[in-house]
Write an enzyme that holds these catalytic residues in place. Structure first.
Site, mmCIF file in Angstrom:
data_model
loop_
_atom_site.group_PDB
_atom_site.id
_atom_site.type_symbol
_atom_site.label_atom_id
_atom_site.label_comp_id
_atom_site.label_asym_id
_atom_site.label_seq_id
_atom_site.Cartn_x
_atom_site.Cartn_y
_atom_site.Cartn_z
ATOM 1 N N GLU A 91 0.805 -1.217 0.000
ATOM 2 C CA GLU A 91 0.000 0.000 0.000
ATOM 3 C C GLU A 91 0.841 1.271 0.000
ATOM 4 O O GLU A 91 1.936 1.293 0.550
ATOM 5 C CB GLU A 91 -0.866 0.009 1.263
ATOM 6 C CG GLU A 91 -1.829 -1.138 1.290
ATOM 7 C CD GLU A 91 -2.398 -1.390 2.673
ATOM 8 O OE1 GLU A 91 -2.218 -0.552 3.568
ATOM 9 O OE2 GLU A 91 -3.022 -2.435 2.851
ATOM 10 N N CYS A 104 3.064 8.229 2.037
ATOM 11 C CA CYS A 104 3.452 7.177 2.977
ATOM 12 C C CYS A 104 3.741 5.907 2.178
ATOM 13 O O CYS A 104 2.882 5.429 1.433
ATOM 14 C CB CYS A 104 2.312 6.940 3.974
ATOM 15 S SG CYS A 104 2.633 5.591 5.113
ATOM 16 N N CYS A 111 5.002 -8.299 6.801
ATOM 17 C CA CYS A 111 5.948 -7.891 7.844
ATOM 18 C C CYS A 111 6.095 -9.052 8.807
ATOM 19 O O CYS A 111 5.150 -9.806 9.027
ATOM 20 C CB CYS A 111 5.395 -6.661 8.581
ATOM 21 S SG CYS A 111 6.504 -5.997 9.840
ATOM 22 N N CYS A 115 3.723 -7.284 15.666
ATOM 23 C CA CYS A 115 3.095 -6.355 16.627
ATOM 24 C C CYS A 115 1.597 -6.670 16.755
ATOM 25 O O CYS A 115 0.913 -6.904 15.762
ATOM 26 C CB CYS A 115 3.290 -4.910 16.185
ATOM 27 S SG CYS A 115 5.023 -4.425 16.083
ATOM 28 N N CYS A 118 -1.197 -4.487 14.749
ATOM 29 C CA CYS A 118 -0.924 -4.057 13.374
ATOM 30 C C CYS A 118 -1.433 -5.062 12.349
ATOM 31 O O CYS A 118 -1.213 -6.262 12.472
ATOM 32 C CB CYS A 118 0.565 -3.842 13.197
ATOM 33 S SG CYS A 118 0.989 -3.220 11.565
ATOM 34 N N GLU A 162 8.982 -3.391 8.015
ATOM 35 C CA GLU A 162 9.959 -2.785 8.925
ATOM 36 C C GLU A 162 11.134 -2.315 8.075
ATOM 37 O O GLU A 162 11.925 -3.139 7.600
ATOM 38 C CB GLU A 162 10.396 -3.814 9.974
ATOM 39 C CG GLU A 162 11.552 -3.382 10.852
ATOM 40 C CD GLU A 162 11.438 -1.952 11.390
ATOM 41 O OE1 GLU A 162 10.440 -1.621 12.048
ATOM 42 O OE2 GLU A 162 12.362 -1.141 11.131
ATOM 43 N N CYS A 335 -2.073 0.994 8.492
ATOM 44 C CA CYS A 335 -1.104 0.009 8.060
ATOM 45 C C CYS A 335 -1.660 -1.372 7.670
ATOM 46 O O CYS A 335 -2.130 -2.114 8.513
ATOM 47 C CB CYS A 335 -0.188 -0.173 9.265
ATOM 48 S SG CYS A 335 1.485 -0.338 8.851
HETATM 49 N N1 SAH Z 1 7.557 -1.026 11.057
HETATM 50 C C1 SAH Z 1 7.656 0.388 11.196
HETATM 51 C C2 SAH Z 1 6.873 1.167 10.168
HETATM 52 C C3 SAH Z 1 5.488 0.683 9.853
HETATM 53 S S1 SAH Z 1 4.249 0.931 11.084
HETATM 54 C C4 SAH Z 1 7.241 0.783 12.591
HETATM 55 O O1 SAH Z 1 6.855 -0.080 13.370
HETATM 56 O O2 SAH Z 1 7.351 1.952 12.931
HETATM 57 C C5 SAH Z 1 3.940 2.642 10.985
HETATM 58 C C6 SAH Z 1 3.185 3.190 12.155
HETATM 59 O O3 SAH Z 1 1.824 2.761 12.136
HETATM 60 C C7 SAH Z 1 3.773 2.740 13.461
HETATM 61 O O4 SAH Z 1 3.907 3.751 14.413
HETATM 62 C C8 SAH Z 1 2.783 1.690 13.865
HETATM 63 O O5 SAH Z 1 2.917 1.405 15.179
HETATM 64 C C9 SAH Z 1 1.469 2.323 13.420
HETATM 65 N N2 SAH Z 1 0.310 1.425 13.425
HETATM 66 C C10 SAH Z 1 0.270 0.123 13.136
HETATM 67 N N3 SAH Z 1 -0.958 -0.384 13.333
HETATM 68 C C11 SAH Z 1 -1.739 0.630 13.757
HETATM 69 C C12 SAH Z 1 -3.105 0.736 14.151
HETATM 70 N N4 SAH Z 1 -3.926 -0.323 14.143
HETATM 71 N N5 SAH Z 1 -3.565 1.956 14.534
HETATM 72 C C13 SAH Z 1 -2.745 3.028 14.549
HETATM 73 N N6 SAH Z 1 -1.460 2.980 14.198
HETATM 74 C C14 SAH Z 1 -0.937 1.798 13.814
#
Ligand code: SAH
Length: 347
Positions: A91, A104, A111, A115, A118, A162, A335
């Site tokens: 995306e 973005c 990934c 987490c 996510c 990541e 994300c």
């Molecule tokens: N892997 C990297 C970049 C991708 S995530 C990282 O972890 O920073 C980019 C941002 O989106 C991160 O701050 C992540 O924590 C956030 N993110 C992921 N899932 C989300 C959700 N369900 N709601 C809000 N932010 C989210």
């Protein structure tokens, strides 16, 4: 056949030299690819026809295809799903802010960080994106904006994946986007977000590209952070904060901490106090983001009052805390959400 989309001018010139083609042709070709929206070598009409045919036998300039496009109701956000040559998808989001256009980008298909909140990680990692695939996400949007006399002003490396696990390709793409024969993006206009890969942060601080760093923190203690972000078991908070501080010192760029607020999990006064204590004395600011609920996860948004209370506790302790303006919630712009929806629909 070599796909040269994503190559630097120097790499192309070196390859052309072997074929006896002069260097200035590389300059013309990269400008066609990165500034003039060419999708075929045959369209490059300041190159002799014979040369175009000769090059087309060895090179392609294929870009990812846009297979889905969603516009938010207010028109400020456009989300694209790109499909690459092997069918993988990722995306890209365009956000039109009052201060400029921001893109973005994704750095991996899927990934592997795991987490808990996510959507990108739900199906694991498929593969790293190449430098060309990463840069193409921005170049495609720059082409589109050019038609309305606009440009890409900033980029955030915050899409799926990541970035520090795909270090070489990400840095190559950022360097390419900085070149004057592409979109001449300033490094100050680039923000890279990481879940906290400490060796990657250290390497980036030595890279000589002064981009802004954003750390996905999301919890103020090792116990809680390890629960929701497995990466914390490898690189715990003390090591992460040390790396982030030294990044700020080396690059003179302020580090931002992202903190997703999740109801009854990390949104209490106690966590706000712990977070303030953790960041005390740092040149840092906190970005608070009420979680974008992902259908597959049982995690919910805090109330508005809880968000305000959290922010207030930080500010009382002199930690700058902004509430992220939310864009595109109505188009699954969190994300990995759009990609999952399509994957689940069997597309
Ligand atoms: N892997 C990297 C970049 C991708 S995530 C990282 O972890 O920073 C980019 C941002 O989106 C991160 O701050 C992540 O924590 C956030 N993110 C992921 N899932 C989300 C959700 N369900 N709601 C809000 N932010 C989210």
């Amino acid at each position: 056949m070599n796909n040269i989309f994503g190559w630097t001018k120097e790499a192309l010139a070196a390859s052309l030299k072997e074929q006896g083609v002069p260097r200035f042709r590389a300059e013309q070709i990269v400008r066609w690819m990165y500034q003039r929206g060419a999708v075929s070598l045959h369209a490059m009409d300041n190159l002799p026809k014979g040369l175009r045919t000769q090059l087309a036998e060895r090179f392609s300039i294929m870009r990812p295809q846009v297979i889905s496009r969603l516009h938010s109701a207010d028109g400020a956000t456009i989300k694209l799903l790109h499909e690459f040559a092997d069918g993988q998808t990722a995306e890209t989001v365009l956000m039109r802010h009052s201060y400029g256009n921001s893109v973005c980008i994704s750095t991996q298909a899927g990934c592997r960080m795991g987490c808990a909140f996510c959507a990108s990680t739900l199906h694991g990692l498929q593969r790293n994106l190449t430098a060309g695939e990463i840069a193409a996400q921005v170049i495609g949007i720059a082409d589109f904006l050019r038609m309305e006399g606009a440009r890409v002003d900033t980029i955030v490396v915050m899409g799926s994946g990541e970035p520090l696990e795909n270090y070489d390709n990400v840095v190559a793409a950022l360097r390419l986007l900085h070149e004057d024969y592409t979109i001449g993006l300033s490094y100050r206009g680039i923000t890279l977000s990481t879940s906290g890969i400490v060796p990657g942060i250290e390497r980036l601080s030595e890279e000589g590209i002064p981009i802004s760093l954003s750390i996905s923190l999301h919890a103020p203690t090792d116990e809680l952070r390890s629960q929701i972000m497995p990466v914390n078991r490898m690189y715990p908070l003390a090591a992460l904060l040390r790396a982030a501080c030294s990044y700020a010192e080396r690059t003179k760029r302020r580090v931002t901490y992202e903190y997703i607020l999740i109801r009854d999990l990390n949104d209490g006064v106690r966590e706000a106090e712990q977070l303030a204590a953790l960041l005390r004395g740092q040149l840092a600011s906190v970005n608070l983001i009420p979680i974008n609920p992902v259908a597959e996860r049982q995690l919910f948004r805090p109330s508005k009052a809880a968000v305000r209370r959290f922010q207030h506790v930080l500010e009382e302790r002199h930690i700058t805390a902004t509430l992220r303006r939310e864009m595109g919630t109505d188009i699954q712009a969190a994300c990995g959400q759009l990609r999952n929806r399509l994957m689940e629909a069997g597309l």
